[in-house]
Design a protein around this motif. Structure first.
Motif, PDB file in Angstrom:
ATOM      1  N   GLY A 192      16.497  70.867  32.872  1.00  0.00           N
ATOM      2  CA  GLY A 192      15.078  71.169  32.930  1.00  0.00           C
ATOM      3  C   GLY A 192      14.799  72.346  33.833  1.00  0.00           C
ATOM      4  N   LYS A 206       5.848  72.410  39.636  1.00  0.00           N
ATOM      5  CA  LYS A 206       5.722  72.142  38.206  1.00  0.00           C
ATOM      6  C   LYS A 206       7.107  71.845  37.648  1.00  0.00           C
ATOM      7  CE  LYS A 206       1.793  75.301  37.856  1.00  0.00           C
ATOM      8  NZ  LYS A 206       1.267  76.549  37.250  1.00  0.00           N
ATOM      9  N   ASP A 235       9.509  70.203  34.439  1.00  0.00           N
ATOM     10  CA  ASP A 235       9.615  69.799  33.034  1.00  0.00           C
ATOM     11  C   ASP A 235      11.106  69.635  32.735  1.00  0.00           C
ATOM     12  OD1 ASP A 235       9.458  69.308  30.349  1.00  0.00           O
ATOM     13  OD2 ASP A 235       8.328  71.110  29.850  1.00  0.00           O
ATOM     14  N   ARG A 266      11.535  61.957  29.577  1.00  0.00           N
ATOM     15  CA  ARG A 266      10.999  63.317  29.642  1.00  0.00           C
ATOM     16  C   ARG A 266      10.110  63.346  30.885  1.00  0.00           C
ATOM     17  NH1 ARG A 266       8.821  67.329  26.149  1.00  0.00           N
ATOM     18  NH2 ARG A 266       8.361  69.145  27.467  1.00  0.00           N
ATOM     19  N   GLN A 324       7.661  65.282  33.469  1.00  0.00           N
ATOM     20  CA  GLN A 324       6.765  66.417  33.628  1.00  0.00           C
ATOM     21  C   GLN A 324       5.804  66.150  34.777  1.00  0.00           C
ATOM     22  OE1 GLN A 324       5.595  65.922  29.376  1.00  0.00           O
ATOM     23  NE2 GLN A 324       5.863  68.146  29.257  1.00  0.00           N
TER      24      GLN A 324
END
Length: 313
Positions: free
Chosen positions: A230, A241, A243, A291, A293
């Motif tokens: 990621g 931030k 991801d 996932r 985020q």
């Protein structure tokens, strides 16, 4: 993830006074041949420096130097943590057979090489014992500003490591109790940052990291296979931030092993297991996938759903 940036730059002995600081700027102002106690200070400041107890220098051109660390390939990374005025040993690097290449490229300096092992102090102080990370193969490349400047200057580092073996003492130093076993760690990653001036210490250098791209990270952890990839971006005064993707192979067996050790009790693990089971995506082979985020305000999103992880006590 900020810690990851610190780790990048923490890549001698216990007697810094042995370093011959009169050799400056090494290696571009010295002749080819053998040198002892040579100091490479790539940023021209005090954040960190490399000390070569013995090194052979080749000069293919005015702006290129080929360094071959002598003996067992040992080079000492010295740092000035927390704004201190003196250098301390931050790590002992053991280079492999490949040479260490240093090049000047305009207002940048590029360094590339390979390591066989990296030893880190287990505690503060000149008499600290060391724990070692060994590699089957590890290569790195750094591009840094060659001098201080009031203008923002780009910097980057990339690293690829295969089959890292982490000394359990390094993990025990931060997590007392029965060591968690990390085995066969593979890593491929890059970091980028911008510097307005020569950083005064390693902490300031780490805070200059603006982005980390994790192409691959995988390891065997207490009987389970974990993998991640990621990206993370950092802004001044802003939440990170993130991801990325995280996979926990053989999740049930991993939980069992963690709870059967001395580091955690079931009361600590079960809240995390409950959240993981609720928000994770399980495959037929028992791998739990996430996932991961973050929102603009720093909130955590797991597999598209807002989440708050319970504190481990």
């Amino acid at each position: 993830m900020r810690l990851f940036g610190w780790i990048f730059f923490s890549l001698m002995l216990a007697f810094p006074a042995l370093a011959d600081t009169r050799i400056a700027p090494f290696p571009f102002a010295v002749e080819a041949g053998a040198h002892r106690n040579a100091v490479l200070n790539p940023l021209g400041g005090t954040a960190f420096r490399l000390v070569f107890p013995a090194v052979g220098v080749e000069r293919p051109s005015e702006d290129r130097a080929v360094l071959r660390p002598g003996g067992d390939g040992r080079v000492v990374l010295q740092i000035t943590p927390n704004g201190e005025a003196t250098f301390t040993t931050g790590a002992v690097l053991q280079f492999g057979q490949a040479p260490f290449i240093v090049e000047r490229k305009g207002d940048r300096i590029a360094m590339a090489g390979s390591l066989k092992a990296l030893s880190l102090p287990l505690s503060d102080g000149p008499d600290a014992a060391f724990g070692t990370v060994a590699f089957d193969a590890m290569t790195f490349k750094m591009i840094l500003p060659s001098s201080a400047s009031p203008a923002m200057q780009d910097a980057s580092i990339s690293m690829q490591a295969k089959a890292m073996r982490v000394d359990p003492a390094l993990l025990a130093a931060t997590l007392p109790g029965e060591p968690i076993r990390f085995e066969a760690v593979d890593l491929r990653t890059r970091a980028e940052g911008r510097m307005a001036e020569t950083p005064a210490d390693l902490g300031q250098l780490a805070r200059s990291v603006l982005r980390i791209d994790l192409d691959n990270a995988a390891a065997n952890l207490s009987g389970g296979r974990i993998a991640a990839r990621g990206e993370a971006a950092f802004g001044e005064g802003e939440a990170a931030k993130i991801d990325g993707l995280l996979s926990l192979g053989n999740f049930a067996f991993l939980l069992q092993n963690l709870m059967s050790g001395q580091n955690f009790v079931p009361e600590q693990i079960m809240p995390l297991a409950l959240v993981a089971g609720t928000l994770g995506s399980m495959t037929e082979d028992g791998t739990l996938n996430f996932r991961i985020q973050t929102t603009g305000e720093g909130g955590l999103i797991l597999n598209g759903r807002s989440a708050t992880l319970p504190a481990v006590r």
